[in-house]
Every structure is written in C-alpha cells, then in structure tokens.
Design an enzyme around this catalytic site. Structure first.
Site, PDB file in Angstrom:
ATOM      1  N   GLY A 187     -83.344 -68.806  32.793  1.00 17.60           N
ATOM      2  CA  GLY A 187     -82.207 -68.084  32.226  1.00 17.60           C
ATOM      3  C   GLY A 187     -82.662 -66.903  31.397  1.00 17.60           C
ATOM      4  N   SER A 188     -81.882 -66.568  30.392  1.00 18.44           N
ATOM      5  CA  SER A 188     -82.147 -65.390  29.570  1.00 18.44           C
ATOM      6  C   SER A 188     -83.170 -65.679  28.484  1.00 18.44           C
ATOM      7  CB  SER A 188     -80.850 -64.904  28.913  1.00 18.44           C
ATOM      8  OG  SER A 188     -80.417 -65.834  27.930  1.00 18.44           O
ATOM      9  N   VAL A 191     -81.421 -67.315  25.313  1.00 20.32           N
ATOM     10  CA  VAL A 191     -81.242 -68.764  25.357  1.00 20.32           C
ATOM     11  C   VAL A 191     -82.595 -69.462  25.428  1.00 20.32           C
ATOM     12  CG1 VAL A 191     -80.196 -70.685  26.628  1.00 20.32           C
ATOM     13  CG2 VAL A 191     -78.981 -68.508  26.426  1.00 20.32           C
ATOM     14  N   GLY A 192     -83.576 -68.832  26.074  1.00 15.99           N
ATOM     15  CA  GLY A 192     -84.908 -69.412  26.151  1.00 15.99           C
ATOM     16  C   GLY A 192     -85.498 -69.699  24.788  1.00 15.99           C
ATOM     17  N   GLU A 209     -88.602 -69.683  32.491  1.00 10.64           N
ATOM     18  CA  GLU A 209     -88.512 -68.644  33.509  1.00 10.64           C
ATOM     19  C   GLU A 209     -87.383 -67.705  33.097  1.00 10.64           C
ATOM     20  OE1 GLU A 209     -90.731 -68.351  35.602  1.00 10.64           O
ATOM     21  OE2 GLU A 209     -91.650 -70.330  35.666  1.00 10.64           O
ATOM     22  N   CYS A 243     -83.250 -62.010  38.638  1.00 12.02           N
ATOM     23  CA  CYS A 243     -84.181 -61.793  37.524  1.00 12.02           C
ATOM     24  C   CYS A 243     -85.369 -60.925  37.918  1.00 12.02           C
ATOM     25  CB  CYS A 243     -84.651 -63.122  36.950  1.00 12.02           C
ATOM     26  SG  CYS A 243     -85.453 -64.192  38.168  1.00 12.02           S
TER      27      CYS A 243
END
Length: 471
Positions: A187-188, A191-192, A209, A243
């Site tokens: 994800g982003s 949020v990571g 990732e 991505c």
C-alpha cells in the site's frame, strides 16, 4: 469472532505441525491454482465491478501471475526447503554446519485495492511454501473482490490456517494489535509507517511494499515511437493506478517534441477519439481518489496540456492525460500521482535527469530508455530504486524468479519465487557435532594457558589459512 481469538486459533493450527509436511504445502499451492482456474470469470467480474478493469488486464497482470507464482513454488519447493551447508574452519571439520529452513509461524498479509487478487494471493504463495499460516486482509476499498476472496478461499485452502479478516480502518487496527511472526503489507508509504509502528509493539518483522514517484528517463538516442508505445502502455494500464507505473517522464530536450507527438498518437491508437467509450480503460477506484487527481489537474495550466484533460465524476472517469514543460515545483510533482496523468519534464541530458531523480525519495521503480550503453550504465550506477527495467516498463515485476520490492521510502523486503519463500522463512544456523572426540575441544576449557590460546587462535584464524571448505 474477535481478532484475538481468530489469531489464537490460527496459532494453535500452526503449533499442531500441520503446515510442516511438503505434501501439505503443495496441496495448498495447488488449491490456489485451482481457485483461479475454476473461478476465473467470477474474479474477472469482481475486479470489473470494483475498478472497471478490463478482462485482458485482470488476466494478464493478476490471474496469470498468481498461477505462475504458485506453479513456480510447486516446481521448486523441494529444492528450497533443503538445508544450506556452509564452509567450515579446520577445527570444525567433523561437524555439520548448515542453515535449517524454518517457517516463521503465523503471518498477516494485508493486500491493496489496485491489484486486489494479485496482492493478496502472490505473497500468500511464499507464506505457504515456507510452511506458515497466514491471516489474509484484502482491501475493503475493492469490496467486491474482497468478498469474493473471503467466500472462495475456504473452499480451496485449509480454513484453519488461512482465514480471511475483513473490514476497514477499525478492523485493520484491531488485527494489527495482535502478535504475528511477520506482517506483509502492500500500500502507501503513509499507511506503511502505521503498520510498521504497530508491528514494533510486538517486535514483529515487516515486509513493506510501498510506492513513490517512479521516474522514466528518455535519452535522445532512442527510437521514440517504440518508447512511446511502451511508456503509454505502462503508464495507463489500470488507469495509472499501479505502484510501478511511470509517475513522471524526464525527456531529453532534443526529442521532447517528438515524444509528445508520439504519445498523443499512441493514446489515440489505444483508446480512440473518445477514451471514455473504450472498454480498455479502467476507472478511478473511488470518489476520494478521483477528487485528489482532479485537484492535481486543476493546478496545471491549460497551456501545458498535450492531450486528455477530460473527466467525468459521475463515472469516476479521467482521460489519459499528458502534460509537458512541467517543473519540479508544480503541485503534480509533490507526491505520487497514482492516476492517468503523465507529466513530462524536459532535461538537457542524463546528468540532469540523475540530479532530479536523486532529489527525492528512492522510488519503487526506475526506467531508462536509451540505445547508448554508457548512458544506461551512468543512470544505473547513480540512481537507486527498488527495481529497474531498461528500454521497457513493468518487466522487473513480471517474473516469479526475480525479487520484487522497494528501497528506502518505497519499502523494505522483497518477494516473488524463492525470494517470497525466503521472506517467510527463518534460516536457523545449526552446528551439529558428535559427543565423541573430546580431545579436539579440550584446549578451550580452564585452566586457560597461553599455549592453548595460541593454538585456538591459529585454528580459527582466516588470515593464517585456518579457513577451509570442508563440506
């Protein structure tokens, strides 16, 4: 069932040893292949409903990739699980020294909405091959696909070992509060960081990732028509919601006019005079992301528009849009676009392109197009990225025997093929020796003497030639 109880049940399943036998792992991997094969149309329709992704893209970039991952693991798992024997010192000549491949235990896999099948099932392949259990959290944003996965998975995989946990922010927070042996998140970066902070409370290792502003440099020594074909496809597949998409283009000033014309022509060829009518163009996933991308478009002067610029909020439609003469200070360059907008920056050469690429965070992907090997080598030697393809796009993420992952702000850790197996594996070092031949270690015991110290130092010294490759 609450998250704590669900994870405890999965942990009990893992502790039972059910995941250890290779035949069991292969059965689960075959279950993934069977799931995809027997439910292809259902999965295609689910993704179509969530994001209006065309069948061609769903099959090519999700279903085939998942099956290839699973089959690659099935074909190689017997080799992967074998212990790795290591070189030894002279005094260890009668020992066995090896790395034992242990599963980590109970893992959490959090998928993303843009490739909602691939980004749940591909990492699951690595977790299964390594002998783990996994709680799966598909993205609630692509809700139709998430529901399909939740319904189908228990029919093909051991539901005690691979339950699906659904929900939004509240449910994700609840599951992250549990103790796992590894967390795999796609994800982003925003949020990571939250996932990593939650994992830190339990000292849980993570694979992240993420994404970033992945650049492409187009050198003047290029076939511009071919470059335009490849970049146009890579940029607008899934309507730019990828991505590893080319987030922005750095184009040599000598060929920027030619490239703009070639891209405009290619978009017309791929999507027609009115791309809104094309069945080959996805939609933006939700209203929030549509508004975010529309705001970027509003901030670009109309004089910089090459093609596109049309949007329809009622369908969350944004046409493939290209801008030229963009500067690094423009709003569109301040964050990852994650949509069908292609900003082009004119540069004097690859040296300037390198400076620009190095001015931001390390990206997940970087692309360089040139028929000059020195230019390619200079860019590769001076720009760091998670992965790179030269003279094409996306290919670094397309094969199961090449590691996929980010670096720096674009992520940590990797997967695909054996690299996915490694991500979910603990390589435990084992030194195994006999209870006999005590004379070989007698000199290490007290009372200590200078003679014994000298002898031991000589035996274990690499500089003195004590290191050997006795296997």
């Amino acid at each position: 069932m609450c998250a704590a109880k669900l994870v405890e049940n999965v942990r009990q399943s893992f502790r039972s040893g059910v995941t250890k036998p290779i035949d069991w792992r292969i059965k689960q991997l075959n279950g993934i292949v069977k799931l995809v094969n027997e439910n292809e149309q259902l999965l295609i329709q689910a993704v179509l409903r969530d994001i209006r992704k065309p069948k061609f893209e769903t099959v090519l970039s999700e279903l085939i990739v998942v099956k290839n991952e699973a089959n690659h693991a099935i074909n190689n798992i017997h080799q992967w699980v074998q212990p790795t024997y290591l070189s030894k010192y002279l005094h260890q000549g009668f020992d066995s020294i090896y790395l034992q491949k242990e599963p980590l235990g109970v893992t959490l896999i959090i998928g993303a909405w843009n490739y909602p099948i691939l980004l749940v099932l591909a990492p699951l392949v690595g977790a299964i091959a390594a002998g783990n259990c996994a709680v799966l959290k598909p993205s609630e944003v692509s809700s139709t696909t998430a529901n399909a996965i939740a319904e189908l998975l228990p029919k093909y995989l051991d539901q005690d070992c691979f339950p699906v946990w659904q929900g939004g922010i509240e449910e994700t927070t609840e599951i992250l509060d549990q103790k796992f042996d590894h967390i795999f998140y796609t994800g982003s970066s925003f949020v990571g960081k939250k996932v990593m902070a939650a994992a830190a409370k339990n000292l849980t290792p993570v694979t992240l990732e993420l994404g970033g502003k992945s650049p492409a440099y187009i050198d003047k020594e290029s076939n511009i028509d071919i470059v335009a074909n490849r970049i146009t496809w890579g940029k607008f597949i899934n309507s730019g919601q990828t991505c590893t998409s080319c987030d922005y283009i750095l184009c040599h000033e000598a060929v920027v006019d030619e490239f703009c014309k070639a891209v405009k022509k290619r978009i017309l060829h791929c999507f027609g005079e009115d791309p809104k009518q094309s069945l080959d163009l996805s939609r933006i996933i939700n209203d929030r992301n549509f508004s975010r991308i529309a705001k970027l478009m509003d901030d670009v002067p109309s004089s910089k528009l090459v093609v596109g610029g049309v949007r329809d909020p009622s369908e969350r439609y944004i046409a493939p849009t290209v801008y030229r003469d963009i500067s690094m200070d423009d709003t569109i360059m301040q964050g990852e676009i994650f949509g069908p907008l292609m900003p082009i920056i004119s540069v004097s050469g690859h040296e300037e392109a390198i400076r620009i690429m190095n001015s931001g965070e390390k990206p997940l992907a970087m692309y360089v197009f040139s028929n000059n090997n020195k230019v390619v080598d200079d860019v590769l030697d001076n720009v760091s990225s998670g992965g790179t393809t030269v003279n094409d796009v996306l290919m670094q993420a397309a094969v199961p025997n090449v590691p996929f992952g980010g670096v720096g702000n674009s992520g940590m850790g990797s997967y695909h093929g054996k690299f996915g197996f490694n991500t979910f594996t603990h390589e435990r070092p084992v030194v195994q020796r006999t209870q006999g031949m005590e004379m070989l270690v007698e000199s290490r015991y007290p009372p200590y003497t200078e003679k014994n110290l000298s002898m031991i130092s000589w035996l274990i010294s690499e500089k003195k030639g004590g290191y050997c490759n006795i296997l």
